[in-house]
Design a protein around this motif. Sequence first.
Motif, PDB file in Angstrom:
ATOM      1  N   PHE A  37       0.955  -1.077   0.100  1.00  0.00           N
ATOM      2  CA  PHE A  37      -0.062  -0.095  -0.053  1.00  0.00           C
ATOM      3  C   PHE A  37       0.789   1.145  -0.004  1.00  0.00           C
ATOM      4  O   PHE A  37       2.087   1.237   0.287  1.00  0.00           O
ATOM      5  CB  PHE A  37      -1.077  -0.005   1.245  1.00  0.00           C
ATOM      6  CG  PHE A  37      -1.869  -0.864   1.174  1.00  0.00           C
ATOM      7  CD1 PHE A  37      -1.440  -2.467   1.308  1.00  0.00           C
ATOM      8  CD2 PHE A  37      -3.355  -0.800   0.753  1.00  0.00           C
ATOM      9  CE1 PHE A  37      -2.475  -3.452   1.518  1.00  0.00           C
ATOM     10  CE2 PHE A  37      -4.340  -1.715   1.095  1.00  0.00           C
ATOM     11  CZ  PHE A  37      -3.797  -3.039   1.115  1.00  0.00           C
ATOM     12  N   ARG A  38       0.482   2.513  -0.391  1.00  0.00           N
ATOM     13  CA  ARG A  38       1.075   3.612  -0.268  1.00  0.00           C
ATOM     14  C   ARG A  38       0.119   4.771   0.056  1.00  0.00           C
ATOM     15  O   ARG A  38      -0.905   4.888  -0.131  1.00  0.00           O
ATOM     16  CB  ARG A  38       1.720   3.932  -1.594  1.00  0.00           C
ATOM     17  CG  ARG A  38       0.754   4.202  -2.740  1.00  0.00           C
ATOM     18  CD  ARG A  38       1.549   4.439  -4.154  1.00  0.00           C
ATOM     19  NE  ARG A  38       0.530   4.901  -5.061  1.00  0.00           N
ATOM     20  CZ  ARG A  38       1.099   4.787  -6.336  1.00  0.00           C
ATOM     21  NH1 ARG A  38       2.387   4.723  -6.978  1.00  0.00           N
ATOM     22  NH2 ARG A  38       0.202   5.246  -7.311  1.00  0.00           N
ATOM     23  N   ALA A  87       6.087  10.935 -10.973  1.00  0.00           N
ATOM     24  CA  ALA A  87       6.022  11.793  -9.806  1.00  0.00           C
ATOM     25  C   ALA A  87       4.931  11.489  -8.865  1.00  0.00           C
ATOM     26  O   ALA A  87       5.030  11.715  -7.710  1.00  0.00           O
ATOM     27  CB  ALA A  87       5.777  13.337 -10.383  1.00  0.00           C
ATOM     28  N   GLU A  88       3.837  10.965  -9.434  1.00  0.00           N
ATOM     29  CA  GLU A  88       2.707  10.709  -8.772  1.00  0.00           C
ATOM     30  C   GLU A  88       3.072   9.231  -7.830  1.00  0.00           C
ATOM     31  O   GLU A  88       2.073   8.840  -7.017  1.00  0.00           O
ATOM     32  CB  GLU A  88       1.469  10.458  -9.342  1.00  0.00           C
ATOM     33  CG  GLU A  88       1.554   9.617 -10.667  1.00  0.00           C
ATOM     34  CD  GLU A  88       1.666  10.579 -11.997  1.00  0.00           C
ATOM     35  OE1 GLU A  88       2.726  11.562 -12.025  1.00  0.00           O
ATOM     36  OE2 GLU A  88       1.136  10.341 -12.868  1.00  0.00           O
ATOM     37  N   ASP A  89       4.042   8.651  -7.994  1.00  0.00           N
ATOM     38  CA  ASP A  89       4.348   7.426  -7.571  1.00  0.00           C
ATOM     39  C   ASP A  89       5.157   7.813  -6.043  1.00  0.00           C
ATOM     40  O   ASP A  89       5.464   6.954  -5.093  1.00  0.00           O
ATOM     41  CB  ASP A  89       5.250   6.514  -8.115  1.00  0.00           C
ATOM     42  CG  ASP A  89       4.515   5.767  -9.318  1.00  0.00           C
ATOM     43  OD1 ASP A  89       5.083   5.749 -10.402  1.00  0.00           O
ATOM     44  OD2 ASP A  89       3.265   5.647  -9.347  1.00  0.00           O
ATOM     45  N   THR A  90       5.266   9.241  -5.912  1.00  0.00           N
ATOM     46  CA  THR A  90       5.834   9.561  -4.586  1.00  0.00           C
ATOM     47  C   THR A  90       5.033   9.340  -3.454  1.00  0.00           C
ATOM     48  O   THR A  90       3.867   9.675  -3.409  1.00  0.00           O
ATOM     49  CB  THR A  90       6.310  11.113  -4.610  1.00  0.00           C
ATOM     50  OG1 THR A  90       7.235  11.268  -5.695  1.00  0.00           O
ATOM     51  CG2 THR A  90       6.679  11.582  -3.253  1.00  0.00           C
ATOM     52  N   ALA A  91       5.724   8.535  -2.351  1.00  0.00           N
ATOM     53  CA  ALA A  91       4.718   8.194  -1.497  1.00  0.00           C
ATOM     54  C   ALA A  91       5.422   7.331  -0.235  1.00  0.00           C
ATOM     55  O   ALA A  91       6.541   7.049  -0.463  1.00  0.00           O
ATOM     56  CB  ALA A  91       3.577   7.307  -1.712  1.00  0.00           C
ATOM     57  N   GLY A 115       3.926  -3.126   8.165  1.00  0.00           N
ATOM     58  CA  GLY A 115       5.261  -2.572   8.199  1.00  0.00           C
ATOM     59  C   GLY A 115       5.216  -0.984   8.573  1.00  0.00           C
ATOM     60  O   GLY A 115       3.995  -0.525   8.764  1.00  0.00           O
ATOM     61  N   LYS A 116       6.318  -0.490   8.583  1.00  0.00           N
ATOM     62  CA  LYS A 116       6.492   0.910   9.234  1.00  0.00           C
ATOM     63  C   LYS A 116       6.530   1.532   7.895  1.00  0.00           C
ATOM     64  O   LYS A 116       6.585   2.899   7.948  1.00  0.00           O
ATOM     65  CB  LYS A 116       7.546   1.262  10.232  1.00  0.00           C
ATOM     66  CG  LYS A 116       7.048   0.564  11.518  1.00  0.00           C
ATOM     67  CD  LYS A 116       8.351   0.931  12.583  1.00  0.00           C
ATOM     68  CE  LYS A 116       8.063   0.135  14.074  1.00  0.00           C
ATOM     69  NZ  LYS A 116       8.873   0.530  14.864  1.00  0.00           N
ATOM     70  N   GLY A 117       6.788   1.200   6.876  1.00  0.00           N
ATOM     71  CA  GLY A 117       6.860   1.974   5.576  1.00  0.00           C
ATOM     72  C   GLY A 117       8.303   2.321   5.138  1.00  0.00           C
ATOM     73  O   GLY A 117       9.274   2.546   5.744  1.00  0.00           O
ATOM     74  N   THR A 118       8.416   2.677   3.925  1.00  0.00           N
ATOM     75  CA  THR A 118       9.701   3.062   3.332  1.00  0.00           C
ATOM     76  C   THR A 118       9.318   4.240   2.160  1.00  0.00           C
ATOM     77  O   THR A 118       8.299   4.064   1.339  1.00  0.00           O
ATOM     78  CB  THR A 118      10.202   1.792   2.410  1.00  0.00           C
ATOM     79  OG1 THR A 118      11.662   2.399   2.108  1.00  0.00           O
ATOM     80  CG2 THR A 118       9.720   1.201   1.477  1.00  0.00           C
ATOM     81  N   LEU A 119      10.129   5.164   2.050  1.00  0.00           N
ATOM     82  CA  LEU A 119       9.863   6.307   1.501  1.00  0.00           C
ATOM     83  C   LEU A 119      10.269   6.317  -0.036  1.00  0.00           C
ATOM     84  O   LEU A 119      11.364   6.256  -0.205  1.00  0.00           O
ATOM     85  CB  LEU A 119      10.182   7.547   2.209  1.00  0.00           C
ATOM     86  CG  LEU A 119       9.856   8.868   1.658  1.00  0.00           C
ATOM     87  CD1 LEU A 119       8.432   9.074   1.579  1.00  0.00           C
ATOM     88  CD2 LEU A 119      10.506  10.208   2.463  1.00  0.00           C
ATOM     89  N   VAL A 120       9.513   6.524  -0.998  1.00  0.00           N
ATOM     90  CA  VAL A 120       9.930   6.814  -2.297  1.00  0.00           C
ATOM     91  C   VAL A 120       9.732   8.383  -2.752  1.00  0.00           C
ATOM     92  O   VAL A 120       8.434   8.603  -2.705  1.00  0.00           O
ATOM     93  CB  VAL A 120       9.123   5.617  -3.166  1.00  0.00           C
ATOM     94  CG1 VAL A 120       9.510   5.911  -4.631  1.00  0.00           C
ATOM     95  CG2 VAL A 120       9.613   4.233  -2.883  1.00  0.00           C
ATOM     96  N   THR A 121      10.578   8.693  -3.266  1.00  0.00           N
ATOM     97  CA  THR A 121      10.433  10.141  -3.924  1.00  0.00           C
ATOM     98  C   THR A 121      11.087   9.812  -5.324  1.00  0.00           C
ATOM     99  O   THR A 121      11.998   9.679  -5.595  1.00  0.00           O
ATOM    100  CB  THR A 121      11.188  11.187  -2.837  1.00  0.00           C
ATOM    101  OG1 THR A 121      11.095  11.053  -1.798  1.00  0.00           O
ATOM    102  CG2 THR A 121      11.037  12.655  -3.616  1.00  0.00           C
TER     103      THR A 121
END
Length: 124
Positions: A37-38, A87-91, A115-121
Amino acid sequence: QVQLVESGGGLVQAGGSLRLTCESSGRTLRGYSMGWFRQAPGKAREFVAAVTWTGDFADYADSVKGRFTISRDAKNAIYLQMNSVKAEDTALYYCAADLIPLRSDYPQDRIEFWGKGTLVTVSS
């Protein structure tokens, strides 16, 4: 208990690729669907992709079909290969697991493990 740990996030240019990993520890996830999920800034968290316990069926959000690929290995790690990123995949990307097959319309508050998440920019 189960711990899900995401990795692989970072900064990527639009059109580039990135591979996310989610590793599980604790008790077995036998029979569990796993997925991604994002949550983008200012937006609700949304379904991205999911794979069944056997790895033989995957489901994707329309926004990522043809660009992202989810896979699963025998050690219950899952991966998200992200190609042609936009760009809209940033999450913030979250890994999740549940006995019910994960899909876009399944209530997220019922999903058992996160999980706690990983940031994609994605830079344009």
